[in-house]
Design an enzyme around this catalytic site. Structure first.
Site, PDB file in Angstrom:
ATOM      1  N   CYS A 248       1.040  42.584 -19.159  1.00 54.60           N
ATOM      2  CA  CYS A 248       0.225  41.710 -18.314  1.00 54.60           C
ATOM      3  C   CYS A 248       0.380  40.234 -18.722  1.00 54.60           C
ATOM      4  CB  CYS A 248      -1.229  42.168 -18.334  1.00 54.60           C
ATOM      5  SG  CYS A 248      -2.218  41.476 -16.991  1.00 54.60           S
ATOM      6  N   HIS A 333      -0.421  47.767 -16.219  1.00 56.94           N
ATOM      7  CA  HIS A 333      -1.100  48.296 -17.402  1.00 56.94           C
ATOM      8  C   HIS A 333      -0.692  49.742 -17.672  1.00 56.94           C
ATOM      9  CE1 HIS A 333      -4.021  44.999 -18.162  1.00 56.94           C
ATOM     10  NE2 HIS A 333      -3.758  44.745 -16.888  1.00 56.94           N
ATOM     11  N   GLU A 335      -1.264  51.423 -20.236  1.00 55.90           N
ATOM     12  CA  GLU A 335      -2.357  52.091 -20.959  1.00 55.90           C
ATOM     13  C   GLU A 335      -3.442  52.597 -20.010  1.00 55.90           C
ATOM     14  OE1 GLU A 335      -4.087  48.079 -20.261  1.00 55.90           O
ATOM     15  OE2 GLU A 335      -2.088  48.884 -20.642  1.00 55.90           O
TER      16      GLU A 335
END
Length: 366
Positions: A248, A333, A335
């Protein structure tokens, strides 16, 4: 009887609803998020620092809030806007209501408004400054304030850790530069055996190299990447000496450090359902995203960076890698939290990159 509250935009439009959360009325940049679930992870994502989130999904708060799903210790957004907020959540993990948590952290909100209309306005006109008031007679004064107020420029300074700390693992050593990290980045590294040292965003290349890590992770975070000049210098100082992976804001800073440029998007990507194409494999991942800036693809032509991923909705850059050095990044993202885990294999790729680099260095020094 529910107390009235008004959401006011800098263009003079306003929406009447009812009070949600705190009476600590704030202003901020209003954006929208298209995820259907994961509101707890969303409101605790530091990348939303200073922003007011409009949730497009019509019912928010129906499974409550629990202590385990926060992505940061303290939410730092400036407000939320919802069509309907559940007052009676039902979930076996639920400990507080959404209203309770907003009130606890001094975050205002509004419910009972037409979130579709607000989202269309943002899509058509771009992000706007917005604020809340509980008095209709104060709307004109708030509009003038919104048109004049300058929002903070460096939100990273607000959310980055002030002192280094360690999340223990057993194998590879990773320095995570905290621009406003989500906690699940640490979890994904820990579950792969990485010992993670989280450091402030002002940490220099020399300080990182002195720690002798196996790799460096550049976290997500809020705001304009061009403001975080110290991180650009840090990346230039470690490139080629240690493998690194940017997510990001970390992705944007990686690109800027190599001579690319960024631009502010009209309304950004915020949600858990954004399709991204991997140009190397041809596969498409559904990704979680939260950014209002992107890298100018034309500015990459004179750099040593190669585009690896593109957004299928608008063609913006979603992934980069260095042509010769062990460094890569993604705009989205991997994650997740919230969102799909299609892309968490990128953490495996990072571990493999660190292992290979370490082995190569061992042979060179043998």
């Amino acid at each position: 009887m529910q107390s009235k509250r008004y959401l006011v935009l800098e263009d003079g439009s306003f929406y009447e609803g009812y009070r949600l959360g705190s009476d600590n009325l704030t202003v901020g940049e209003i954006v929208f998020n298209t995820a259907m679930t994961g509101y707890q992870e969303t409101i605790s994502d530091p990348s939303y620092t200073g922003q007011i989130i409009t949730f497009t999904y019509p019912l928010i708060g129906n499974y409550g809030i629990n202590r385990d799903d926060f992505e940061s210790l303290v939410p730092t957004l400036n407000g939320i806007v919802v069509k309907e907020a559940s007052a009676h959540p039902s979930n076996f993990r639920q400990q507080k209501t959404l209203h309770d948590v907003l009130e606890l952290h001094q975050i205002p909100g509004i419910a009972g408004v037409d979130t579709r209309s607000i989202t269309r306005k943002i899509r058509q006109h771009g992000v706007l400054k917005a604020g809340f008031t509980d008095r209709k007679e104060d709307i004109d004064q708030l509009v003038k304030h919104l048109q004049q107020v300058e929002l903070p420029k460096n939100e990273v300074e607000i959310v980055s850790t002030k002192t280094p700390y360690v999340s223990t693992g057993k194998d590879l050593s990773v320095v995570l530069v905290d621009f406003g990290k989500k906690q699940n980045i640490v979890r994904e590294l820990n579950v792969r055996g990485c010992n993670v040292t989280v450091v402030p965003y002002t940490t220099t290349a020399e300080e990182i190299l002195a720690m002798a890590p196996d790799g460096v992770m550049l976290s997500n975070g809020p705001g304009n990447p061009e403001v975080v000049e110290c991180a650009i210098l840090m990346i230039q100082g470690i490139l080629g000496k240690i493998p690194f992976f940017g997510i990001c804001l970390g992705h944007q800073l990686f690109a800027l450090s190599q001579g690319a440029s960024s631009f502010k998007m009209k309304f950004g990507h915020r949600g858990a359902n954004h399709p991204v194409k991997n140009l190397e494999t041809g596969k498409v991942d559904i990704t979680s995203q939260n950014h209002g800036y992107a890298i100018d693809i034309d500015s990459l032509k004179s750099t040593d960076l190669e585009v690896t991923h593109l957004a299928l909705n608008d063609g913006t850059v979603e992934g980069l890698k260095h042509k010769t050095l062990p460094a890569f990044s993604v705009q989205y993202h991997p994650e997740a939290n919230p969102g799909p885990s299609d892309s968490n294999y990128l953490f495996d790729d990072f571990v493999a990159m660190m292992t290979n680099f370490k082995e190569k260095e061992r042979h060179i020094n043998a």
